[in-house]
Scaffold this active site. Structure first.
Site, PDB file in Angstrom:
ATOM      1  CB  ALA A 250      96.141  15.860  60.951  1.00  0.00           C
ATOM      2  CB  ALA A 251      91.153  15.833  57.595  1.00  0.00           C
ATOM      3  N   GLY A 252      91.199  13.579  59.758  1.00  0.00           N
ATOM      4  CA  GLY A 252      90.518  12.579  60.593  1.00  0.00           C
ATOM      5  C   GLY A 252      90.879  12.759  62.069  1.00  0.00           C
ATOM      6  CG  ASP A 253      94.850  12.324  63.333  1.00  0.00           C
ATOM      7  OD1 ASP A 253      94.361  11.194  63.461  1.00  0.00           O
ATOM      8  OD2 ASP A 253      95.965  12.524  62.799  1.00  0.00           O
TER       9      ASP A 253
HETATM   10  O1  RIB Z   1      96.840  11.028  60.696  1.00  0.00           O
HETATM   11  C1  RIB Z   1      97.977  11.719  60.247  1.00  0.00           C
HETATM   12  C2  RIB Z   1      99.209  11.155  60.872  1.00  0.00           C
HETATM   13  O2  RIB Z   1      99.408   9.837  60.415  1.00  0.00           O
HETATM   14  C3  RIB Z   1     100.489  11.875  60.539  1.00  0.00           C
HETATM   15  O3  RIB Z   1     100.758  12.936  61.407  1.00  0.00           O
HETATM   16  C4  RIB Z   1     101.526  10.771  60.592  1.00  0.00           C
HETATM   17  O4  RIB Z   1     102.430  10.894  61.628  1.00  0.00           O
HETATM   18  C5  RIB Z   1     100.738   9.474  60.657  1.00  0.00           C
HETATM   19  O5  RIB Z   1     100.759   8.963  61.926  1.00  0.00           O
END
Ligand code: RIB
Length: 309
Positions: A250-253
């Protein structure tokens, strides 16, 4: 403050901490197991809320209770989730994530109800797209629906951010021409453009080919090397903040959400990318997806302690 709409996946993450990734044919034991809220769409919406954005979320969940638990987490970050699609007969999406001792991950997703975050659902909710200023999307739900949302939003003058993850085989030029910011990592850029992976020349050539095909700005996320911005005004590099790496999930998120929030606030793009690098830097120093996302106050404190603001 401009309003952000995130469209994308909702997953429950089954996270296994391992010393090393298993090899083909190997059975290994995990050190810890966690069940955590995730999904690229949900993570980005949650992070927008945590970072101070005004955010709504369109997604699809199953009737199994896992999706509603993720939505509870969303509400805690003030994300508007009243138009989420619930498919009683489907399972909520799940992701099995292995995180190794160096914080690297490998992820397998079973999309479940995410497949119902489709074009029909998005067409039914056009008024939600009409009500936003910034659309932030990724590609963990059916891509034809996302491509529809991108072109619809662009025609209505919305600013569009596309995080091309997971990376499809291709993105049509007509869609790229509707994207103001595309945010691939190095691997995604290579898949989208066939560019060399060497930094900075190969990466810059790949980014420029996306610009030539119509994208407004290309922001390449480079992990420990930070980020590179390419646009009609040239190329700029933004170093990463130095942090101990715990888990890169989730760093990219978090980076994409911070980009959306910074743009929603009308800040200069160089400030916005510094802010996004700081937010994602904090996320890699913590475990999990949404559990790793910092609050706005934490990012500001981190940046001022390191002398940026
Ligand atoms: O970007 C991370 C996410 O990728 C995780 O939370 C997982 O669910 C996948 O969708």
């Amino acid at each position: 403050m401009k309003k952000i709409l995130v469209i994308g996946s909702t997953n429950t993450d089954f996270v296994l901490e391992v010393e090393e990734m298993p090899r083909v044919g190997e059975t290994i034991m995990s050190k810890f197991f966690h069940r955590l809220p995730g999904g690229k769409g949900a993570n980005q919406a949650y992070a927008c809320g945590m970072l101070g954005g005004h955010v709504s979320f369109l997604s699809a969940i199953g009737g199994d209770g896992l999706g509603s638990a993720v939505m509870e987490n969303m509400r805690r970050a003030d994300v508007a989730v009243s138009h989420i699609r619930t498919m009683e007969a489907d399972s909520t999406g799940i992701a099995v994530i292995c995180v190794d001792g160096a914080g690297n991950n490998s992820i397998v997703v079973s999309p479940g109800a995410n497949l119902r975050c489709d074009c029909d659902y998005l067409k039914e909710h056009r008024e939600i797209i009409d009500a936003c200023d910034i659309l932030l999307v990724q590609l963990e739900v059916p891509v034809d629906g996302i491509f529809y949302a991108i072109t619809y939003a662009h025609k209505r003058g919305k600013l569009v951010i596309l995080n091309p993850a997971p990376c499809p085989d291709g993105i049509p030029d007509e869609v790229l021409q509707c994207v103001d910011y595309i945010t691939p990592n190095e691997t995604e850029l290579q898949k989208l453009t066939g560019c060399r992976m060497d930094f900075p020349d190969g990466i810059q050539e790949g980014a420029q080919s996306l610009l030539r095909r119509g994208a407004g700005h290309v922001v390449v996320t480079l992990g420990g090397k930070g980020a590179m911005l390419c646009s009609g005004s040239g190329t700029a590099r933004f170093p990463a903040w130095e942090v101990p790496v715990e888990d890169t999930t989730a760093a990219g998120d978090t980076f994409n959400a911070a980009l959306a929030v910074g743009l929603a606030e009308g800040r200069r793009i160089d400030e916005v990318i510094d802010f996004a690098n700081a937010a994602s830097g904090i996320a890699v120093s913590r475990k999990g997806a949404q559990t790793s996302v910092p609050s706005r106050a934490e990012v500001e404190k981190f940046m001022s302690s390191r002398g940026d603001i």
